[in-house]
Enzyme design. Structure first.
Site, short mmCIF file in Angstrom:
data_model
loop_
_atom_site.label_atom_id
_atom_site.label_comp_id
_atom_site.label_asym_id
_atom_site.label_seq_id
_atom_site.Cartn_x
_atom_site.Cartn_y
_atom_site.Cartn_z
N LYS A 24 -15.71 16.57 43.62
CA LYS A 24 -16.97 16.66 44.38
C LYS A 24 -17.18 15.44 45.27
CE LYS A 24 -20.99 17.00 42.02
NZ LYS A 24 -22.09 16.06 42.28
N ARG A 29 -17.29 13.45 50.78
CA ARG A 29 -16.86 12.40 51.71
C ARG A 29 -15.98 12.97 52.82
NH1 ARG A 29 -18.42 10.09 47.19
NH2 ARG A 29 -18.93 7.87 47.02
N GLY A 97 -27.50 13.96 45.15
CA GLY A 97 -27.79 12.55 45.40
C GLY A 97 -26.75 11.95 46.33
N ARG A 125 -35.77 11.51 42.20
CA ARG A 125 -34.83 10.38 42.10
C ARG A 125 -35.15 9.27 43.10
NH1 ARG A 125 -28.98 13.02 41.50
NH2 ARG A 125 -28.45 10.87 40.94
N ASP A 322 -20.62 9.81 34.84
CA ASP A 322 -20.95 11.24 34.82
C ASP A 322 -20.45 11.94 33.55
OD1 ASP A 322 -22.24 11.04 37.22
OD2 ASP A 322 -20.52 11.65 38.42
N ARG A 399 -24.64 19.11 34.27
CA ARG A 399 -23.86 18.48 33.19
C ARG A 399 -24.52 18.69 31.81
NH1 ARG A 399 -20.00 16.47 36.49
NH2 ARG A 399 -20.72 15.31 38.29
C1 S3P Z 1 -21.22 9.53 43.07
C2 S3P Z 1 -21.67 8.38 42.49
C3 S3P Z 1 -22.36 8.33 41.19
C4 S3P Z 1 -22.18 9.62 40.41
C5 S3P Z 1 -22.37 10.84 41.27
C6 S3P Z 1 -21.37 10.83 42.41
C7 S3P Z 1 -20.53 9.45 44.38
O1 S3P Z 1 -23.73 8.11 41.40
O2 S3P Z 1 -23.08 9.66 39.33
O3 S3P Z 1 -22.21 12.01 40.51
O4 S3P Z 1 -19.86 10.43 44.78
O5 S3P Z 1 -20.63 8.41 45.03
P1 S3P Z 1 -24.35 6.62 41.55
O6 S3P Z 1 -23.77 6.01 42.73
O7 S3P Z 1 -25.83 6.82 41.69
O8 S3P Z 1 -24.01 5.92 40.26
#
Ligand code: S3P
Length: 441
Positions: A24, A29, A97, A125, A322, A399
């Site tokens: 993911k 990205r 996020g 969040r 995660d 999750r």
């Molecule tokens: C991610 C970073 C993590 C992770 C999320 C994916 C990413 O979050 O928990 O599932 O792809 O950069 P945080 O940067 O808030 O720790």
């Protein structure tokens, strides 16, 4: 209507080979970098889940074309300044996020205000963690309650490089500032607590002006304005976070063996493997390869005769962030008490995950002692359930759903797990793969 799924039976021993969908973090990205590239970028094995579709819809709204061609996905980038859109643009980051935070770094020069919205979970969040550093570049933000979505961002053409100290170990915060740095004349400095480094590896592969010095507990990153981004043909390896559910299932079902083909094993992502190895699980990487700066391998797991408890080194927290919910299930079967500390970031996820970890374990009859950032789990090697457990109202955290399924199949009991659709954010074919294990018995 909440879609409910029930489980009544443990799975029996198995010996299998599976693949899991594309990673993911890498998929999102790839979408974002390709939207800035010049020309047609192509991806194979892109994760087609709601989070990634939200990223695709976001770049489409910014005027970038996307097409699916057979098994390939194509993004028609128009260069670093190629975004074209009308006033009053609204981007929906849905549950993601990663999308919501990373894209802000790319929008710090936007000439019109853009509104970012998200679903119920994302709207709870913290976005101040990215708006604070990004506003130092010169972008202006308005956030609900000064912290949450919806937010609006208004960029500036007069960007200034920044110094940023990232202390949470958040790859999303770090990456968002890297994207800001790519847009800004002068050198942006980041001192970042260790976290997944996919964005840095993408930049390196693309030959962008980014420099990383690895120190023991943090990384020093220097970024300058990018001039041009070449198109990116990428075959996305399997997601270690999705693999973790099956790694744990294999750990908990005795006399079992599993190979998961072609998984991304970036050292900043394999905390789950390191932790389980310390707990006595046999895990091997086969056919290791480097692909565009990222490590990948087939992961082989053999279920252990017994599981050792762990006092989990906190330096592994970010690498396994995660995966803690499923790791807690392994601790529930260990011979002794396991201890996990400094996990305050877990309650910042799609749901307050540390709290959900405690809840699930307690529903299972496992004793825990927890605080806001730690949990002690009193393991029981003979743990077997025969009661009814209902999992609901967990903000549709994918999750939490998948962890509950693994618990049901490993420990037995009668489980009623709500909001089956939650898996669509990261792993839409999760239950199809699960069915292969159920057919075993
Ligand atoms: C991610 C970073 C993590 C992770 C999320 C994916 C990413 O979050 O928990 O599932 O792809 O950069 P945080 O940067 O808030 O720790």
């Amino acid at each position: 209507m909440s879609k409910i799924i029930t489980f009544k039976k443990q799975v029996g021993s198995f010996k299998k080979k599976i693949t899991v969908p594309g990673d993911k973090s890498l998929s999102i990205r790839w979408v974002l970098f390709s939207s800035l590239a010049n020309g047609e970028s192509k991806a194979k094995n892109l994760l087609i889940s709601e989070d990634v579709l939200a990223a695709i819809n976001a770049i489409k709204k910014l005027g970038i074309k996307f097409k699916k061609k057979k098994n390939e996905f194509v993004i028609y980038g128009k260069g670093l300044d190629g975004y074209k859109y009308k006033k009053n643009l609204k981007i929906d980051a849905k549950n993601s996020g990663t999308l919501g935070r990373l894209i802000l770094g790319l929008l710090i020069n936007t000439p019109y205000a853009i509104k970012i919205i998200g679903d119920k979970s994302l709207s709870k969040r913290d976005f101040k963690r990215v708006s604070d550093p990004l506003s130092k570049f010169g972008a202006k933000f308005k956030l609900k309650n000064n912290k949450n979505l919806p937010l609006t961002i208004l960029g500036t053409s007069n960007l200034k490089p920044i110094n940023y100290n990232e202390k949470k170990g958040s790859a999303q915060c770090k990456s968002s500032v890297i994207f800001g740095g790519i847009r800004t004349n002068g050198t942006t400095y980041i001192k970042a607590k260790k976290s997944r480094n996919h964005t840095e590896l993408f930049c390196k592969y693309l030959g962008l002006p980014l420099n990383v010095t690895n120190k023991k507990n943090y990384d020093e990153i220097r970024i300058n304005k990018a001039k041009k981004i070449k198109k990116i043909n990428y075959s996305i390896p399997g997601d270690i976070s999705s693999s973790a559910f099956f790694i744990v299932l294999t750990t908990l079902v005795s006399n079992s063996e599993l190979i998961i083909k072609d998984v991304n094993i970036n050292t900043s992502r394999i905390g789950v493997i390191k932790i389980l190895k310390k707990m006595g699980v046999k895990i091997k990487f086969l056919n290791q390869k480097i692909y565009k700066g990222e490590k990948k391998a087939d992961v082989k797991i053999i279920s252990p005769k017994s599981i050792k408890p762990i006092n989990c080194p906190t330096k592994l927290n970010s690498e396994a962030i995660d995966e803690f919910l499923v790791i807690f299930l392994v601790a529930a079967k260990a011979k002794g008490i396991s201890y996990f500390q400094k996990l305050e970031e877990l309650n910042q996820k799609e749901s307050p995950r540390l709290k959900w970890g405690v809840k699930i374990l307690n529903y299972m009859g496992v004793k825990t002692i927890s605080t806001n950032d730690s949990i002690k789990i009193f393991g029981n090697p003979n743990l077997k359930l025969n009661k009814k457990i209902v999992i609901k109202n967990y903000l549709k955290d994918h999750r939490v759903f998948m962890t509950s399924v693994i618990a049901a199949l490993s420990f037995g009991g009668k489980w009623e797990i709500h909001d089956k659709d939650s898996i669509n954010t990261s792993f839409p074919n999760f239950l199809k793969i699960i069915n292969k294990f159920k057919k075993n018995d």
